[in-house]
Design a protein around this motif. Structure first.
Motif, PDB file in Angstrom:
ATOM      1  N   THR A 134      49.045 124.251  23.006  1.00  0.00           N
ATOM      2  CA  THR A 134      49.417 123.059  23.765  1.00  0.00           C
ATOM      3  C   THR A 134      48.450 121.900  23.554  1.00  0.00           C
ATOM      4  OG1 THR A 134      48.178 123.853  25.702  1.00  0.00           O
ATOM      5  CG2 THR A 134      50.502 124.450  25.562  1.00  0.00           C
ATOM      6  N   ASP A 135      47.384 122.110  22.788  1.00  0.00           N
ATOM      7  CA  ASP A 135      46.402 121.053  22.608  1.00  0.00           C
ATOM      8  C   ASP A 135      46.911 119.983  21.638  1.00  0.00           C
ATOM      9  OD1 ASP A 135      46.313 123.078  20.698  1.00  0.00           O
ATOM     10  OD2 ASP A 135      44.293 122.534  20.058  1.00  0.00           O
ATOM     11  N   ASN A 136      46.497 118.751  21.867  1.00  0.00           N
ATOM     12  CA  ASN A 136      46.791 117.605  20.999  1.00  0.00           C
ATOM     13  C   ASN A 136      48.281 117.256  20.916  1.00  0.00           C
ATOM     14  OD1 ASN A 136      44.052 117.240  20.304  1.00  0.00           O
ATOM     15  ND2 ASN A 136      44.215 118.801  18.712  1.00  0.00           N
ATOM     16  N   ASN A 137      49.083 117.678  21.895  1.00  0.00           N
ATOM     17  CA  ASN A 137      50.506 117.337  21.856  1.00  0.00           C
ATOM     18  C   ASN A 137      50.735 115.834  21.868  1.00  0.00           C
ATOM     19  OD1 ASN A 137      51.422 119.935  21.738  1.00  0.00           O
ATOM     20  ND2 ASN A 137      51.746 120.148  23.933  1.00  0.00           N
ATOM     21  N   PHE A 138      49.914 115.127  22.635  1.00  0.00           N
ATOM     22  CA  PHE A 138      50.091 113.682  22.760  1.00  0.00           C
ATOM     23  C   PHE A 138      49.983 112.999  21.397  1.00  0.00           C
ATOM     24  CE2 PHE A 138      48.397 109.392  23.412  1.00  0.00           C
ATOM     25  CZ  PHE A 138      49.333 108.875  24.301  1.00  0.00           C
ATOM     26  N   TYR A 139      49.112 113.523  20.536  1.00  0.00           N
ATOM     27  CA  TYR A 139      48.900 112.913  19.222  1.00  0.00           C
ATOM     28  C   TYR A 139      49.840 113.474  18.162  1.00  0.00           C
ATOM     29  CZ  TYR A 139      44.633 111.367  21.538  1.00  0.00           C
ATOM     30  OH  TYR A 139      43.755 110.810  22.431  1.00  0.00           O
ATOM     31  N   ARG A 140      50.256 114.726  18.317  1.00  0.00           N
ATOM     32  CA  ARG A 140      51.094 115.373  17.301  1.00  0.00           C
ATOM     33  C   ARG A 140      52.545 114.905  17.359  1.00  0.00           C
ATOM     34  NH1 ARG A 140      50.739 121.329  18.680  1.00  0.00           N
ATOM     35  NH2 ARG A 140      52.001 121.602  16.809  1.00  0.00           N
ATOM     36  N   GLN A 141      53.061 114.718  18.560  1.00  0.00           N
ATOM     37  CA  GLN A 141      54.499 114.523  18.700  1.00  0.00           C
ATOM     38  C   GLN A 141      55.026 113.217  18.096  1.00  0.00           C
ATOM     39  OE1 GLN A 141      56.179 117.403  21.896  1.00  0.00           O
ATOM     40  NE2 GLN A 141      55.266 115.693  22.975  1.00  0.00           N
ATOM     41  N   PRO A 142      54.315 112.101  18.167  1.00  0.00           N
ATOM     42  CA  PRO A 142      54.834 110.895  17.509  1.00  0.00           C
ATOM     43  C   PRO A 142      55.063 111.082  16.009  1.00  0.00           C
ATOM     44  CG  PRO A 142      53.127 110.296  19.066  1.00  0.00           C
ATOM     45  CD  PRO A 142      53.113 111.794  18.973  1.00  0.00           C
ATOM     46  N   ALA A 143      54.137 111.766  15.341  1.00  0.00           N
ATOM     47  CA  ALA A 143      54.296 112.011  13.903  1.00  0.00           C
ATOM     48  C   ALA A 143      55.467 112.947  13.635  1.00  0.00           C
ATOM     49  CB  ALA A 143      53.005 112.594  13.329  1.00  0.00           C
ATOM     50  N   ILE A 144      55.644 113.920  14.509  1.00  0.00           N
ATOM     51  CA  ILE A 144      56.740 114.873  14.340  1.00  0.00           C
ATOM     52  C   ILE A 144      58.091 114.187  14.523  1.00  0.00           C
ATOM     53  CG2 ILE A 144      57.862 116.880  15.412  1.00  0.00           C
ATOM     54  CD1 ILE A 144      55.073 118.031  15.872  1.00  0.00           C
ATOM     55  N   THR A 145      58.237 113.403  15.572  1.00  0.00           N
ATOM     56  CA  THR A 145      59.519 112.727  15.810  1.00  0.00           C
ATOM     57  C   THR A 145      59.824 111.710  14.708  1.00  0.00           C
ATOM     58  OG1 THR A 145      58.383 111.170  17.292  1.00  0.00           O
ATOM     59  CG2 THR A 145      59.471 113.053  18.302  1.00  0.00           C
ATOM     60  N   LYS A 146      58.774 111.090  14.170  1.00  0.00           N
ATOM     61  CA  LYS A 146      58.987 110.157  13.064  1.00  0.00           C
ATOM     62  C   LYS A 146      59.509 110.899  11.840  1.00  0.00           C
ATOM     63  CE  LYS A 146      56.626 106.765  10.144  1.00  0.00           C
ATOM     64  NZ  LYS A 146      55.327 106.087   9.851  1.00  0.00           N
ATOM     65  N   GLN A 147      58.917 112.055  11.552  1.00  0.00           N
ATOM     66  CA  GLN A 147      59.366 112.840  10.399  1.00  0.00           C
ATOM     67  C   GLN A 147      60.805 113.312  10.585  1.00  0.00           C
ATOM     68  OE1 GLN A 147      56.701 115.978   9.188  1.00  0.00           O
ATOM     69  NE2 GLN A 147      58.256 117.033   7.993  1.00  0.00           N
ATOM     70  N   ILE A 148      61.144 113.745  11.791  1.00  0.00           N
ATOM     71  CA  ILE A 148      62.512 114.202  12.061  1.00  0.00           C
ATOM     72  C   ILE A 148      63.498 113.056  11.885  1.00  0.00           C
ATOM     73  CG2 ILE A 148      64.077 115.107  13.820  1.00  0.00           C
ATOM     74  CD1 ILE A 148      61.676 116.608  14.999  1.00  0.00           C
ATOM     75  N   SER A 149      63.132 111.886  12.381  1.00  0.00           N
ATOM     76  CA  SER A 149      64.011 110.721  12.244  1.00  0.00           C
ATOM     77  C   SER A 149      64.282 110.407  10.781  1.00  0.00           C
ATOM     78  CB  SER A 149      63.377 109.506  12.938  1.00  0.00           C
ATOM     79  OG  SER A 149      63.271 109.717  14.331  1.00  0.00           O
ATOM     80  N   GLN A 150      63.261 110.521   9.961  1.00  0.00           N
ATOM     81  CA  GLN A 150      63.433 110.278   8.530  1.00  0.00           C
ATOM     82  C   GLN A 150      64.353 111.315   7.908  1.00  0.00           C
ATOM     83  OE1 GLN A 150      59.414 110.303   7.082  1.00  0.00           O
ATOM     84  NE2 GLN A 150      58.977 108.223   7.758  1.00  0.00           N
ATOM     85  N   GLU A 151      64.169 112.570   8.284  1.00  0.00           N
ATOM     86  CA  GLU A 151      64.976 113.642   7.722  1.00  0.00           C
ATOM     87  C   GLU A 151      66.428 113.593   8.188  1.00  0.00           C
ATOM     88  OE1 GLU A 151      61.283 116.842   7.304  1.00  0.00           O
ATOM     89  OE2 GLU A 151      62.929 117.226   8.687  1.00  0.00           O
ATOM     90  N   LEU A 152      66.660 112.964   9.329  1.00  0.00           N
ATOM     91  CA  LEU A 152      68.029 112.852   9.842  1.00  0.00           C
ATOM     92  C   LEU A 152      68.802 111.707   9.198  1.00  0.00           C
ATOM     93  CD1 LEU A 152      67.566 113.537  13.659  1.00  0.00           C
ATOM     94  CD2 LEU A 152      68.624 115.006  11.951  1.00  0.00           C
ATOM     95  N   GLY A 153      68.146 110.973   8.305  1.00  0.00           N
ATOM     96  CA  GLY A 153      68.869 109.919   7.600  1.00  0.00           C
ATOM     97  C   GLY A 153      68.618 108.532   8.109  1.00  0.00           C
TER      98      GLY A 153
END
Length: 283
Positions: A134-153
């Motif tokens: 659960t550590d560093n979620n605040f910093y990890r999640q923006p990068a993850i959602t950005k990557q998902i958005s890119q992969e979704l087209g």
């Protein structure tokens, strides 16, 4: 897309909310459809919660096994159901809880103007390995959602082509084979550290590459099978997870100092006698 995450201990309460059955917050069935169920027998929130709680008991350390993430898109953005499912599955993988190792339940809520899904993850994996951190979620999640958005087209076609290349059959097969072999190896009680794991994988035709920081701490790991390279994250065994496994291996078990056996009463008397000076007659 944005992600908001909380953790807790009540699977039934969490899933009941996801299904729109929380007291005072009821929704019609069509307002909270069930999108994804992984490693859980599909049923009522109570039934699925019992299943997840049984797995959570495999870990005595994790007091809050419920991971609840809301993935939200901006108002007016058109998101298909297939994209919502793909986003939820990819989120689990990138956050460190791939659905082949963790129990996951995903509901879609349609009570807002913006599209959003509720993802419920059991932090304790099915194989009782290291729990989802659960550590560093605040910093990890923006990068993850950005990557998902890119992969979704949501990015130009070249970016999309580059991201979907990772789903070719050869790479998928390599991930599955490496994941299964590592899973079998780390479950062995005689596991003895990263050199042992590297040697065992080499015997099976899998090469391993570790990356360490300046302090010698393991920070990254990748594997290669039949010329196909995969990362530790892609197979569900990142450097952080391997560090935890190695730390609990017999090789690194902390040994207590060996203390001398206590003396017998007779030995103690003899020792005391040696310490006393003989007393002669007074002159």
């Amino acid at each position: 897309m944005i992600a908001k995450t909380t953790t807790g201990s009540d699977f039934e309460g969490a899933l009941s909310y996801g299904a729109g059955q929380r007291k005072g917050r009821g929704k019609e069935p069509e307002d909270a459809p069930l999108l994804v169920v992984a490693n859980v027998i599909s049923g009522s929130p109570k039934e699925m919660a019992q299943d997840m709680q049984a797995v959570a008991r495999l870990s005595r350390k994790i007091q809050k096994p419920v991971w609840h993430t809301v993935l939200s898109w901006k108002a007016g953005e058109e998101v298909t159901q297939a994209q919502k499912v793909a986003a939820a599955r990819r989120y689990c993988e990138l956050i460190g809880a791939p659905i082949d190792r963790h129990q996951v339940v995903v509901y879609e809520h349609r009570d807002k103007q913006h599209a959003h899904v509720h993802i419920y993850i059991n932090r304790v994996p099915m194989d009782a390995g290291p729990a989802l951190r659960t550590d560093n979620n605040f910093y990890r999640q923006p990068a993850i959602t950005k990557q998902i958005s890119q992969e979704l087209g949501m990015q130009p076609l070249p970016e999309r082509r580059q991201s979907v290349a990772d789903t070719n059959p050869m790479r998928q097969q390599a991930r599955e084979v490496v994941r299964e072999i590592i899973k079998q190896l780390v479950a062995q009680p005689e596991r003895a550290g990263k050199e042992w794991l590297q040697a065992k994988l080499e015997e099976r035709g899998i090469s391993t590459r570790y990356k360490h920081d300046n302090g010698g701490v393991l920070r990254g790991v990748s594997f290669e099978l039949n010329g196909v390279a995969v990362t530790g994250q892609q197979v569900g065994y990142k450097a952080t997870q391997l560090r935890e496994l190695f730390a609990t291996s017999p090789e690194n078990a902390q040994q207590l100092p060996i203390l001398p056996a206590p003396s017998s009463p007779r030995q103690q008397e003899e020792e005391e006698g040696k310490k006393q000076k003989p007393k002669g007659p007074r002159l």
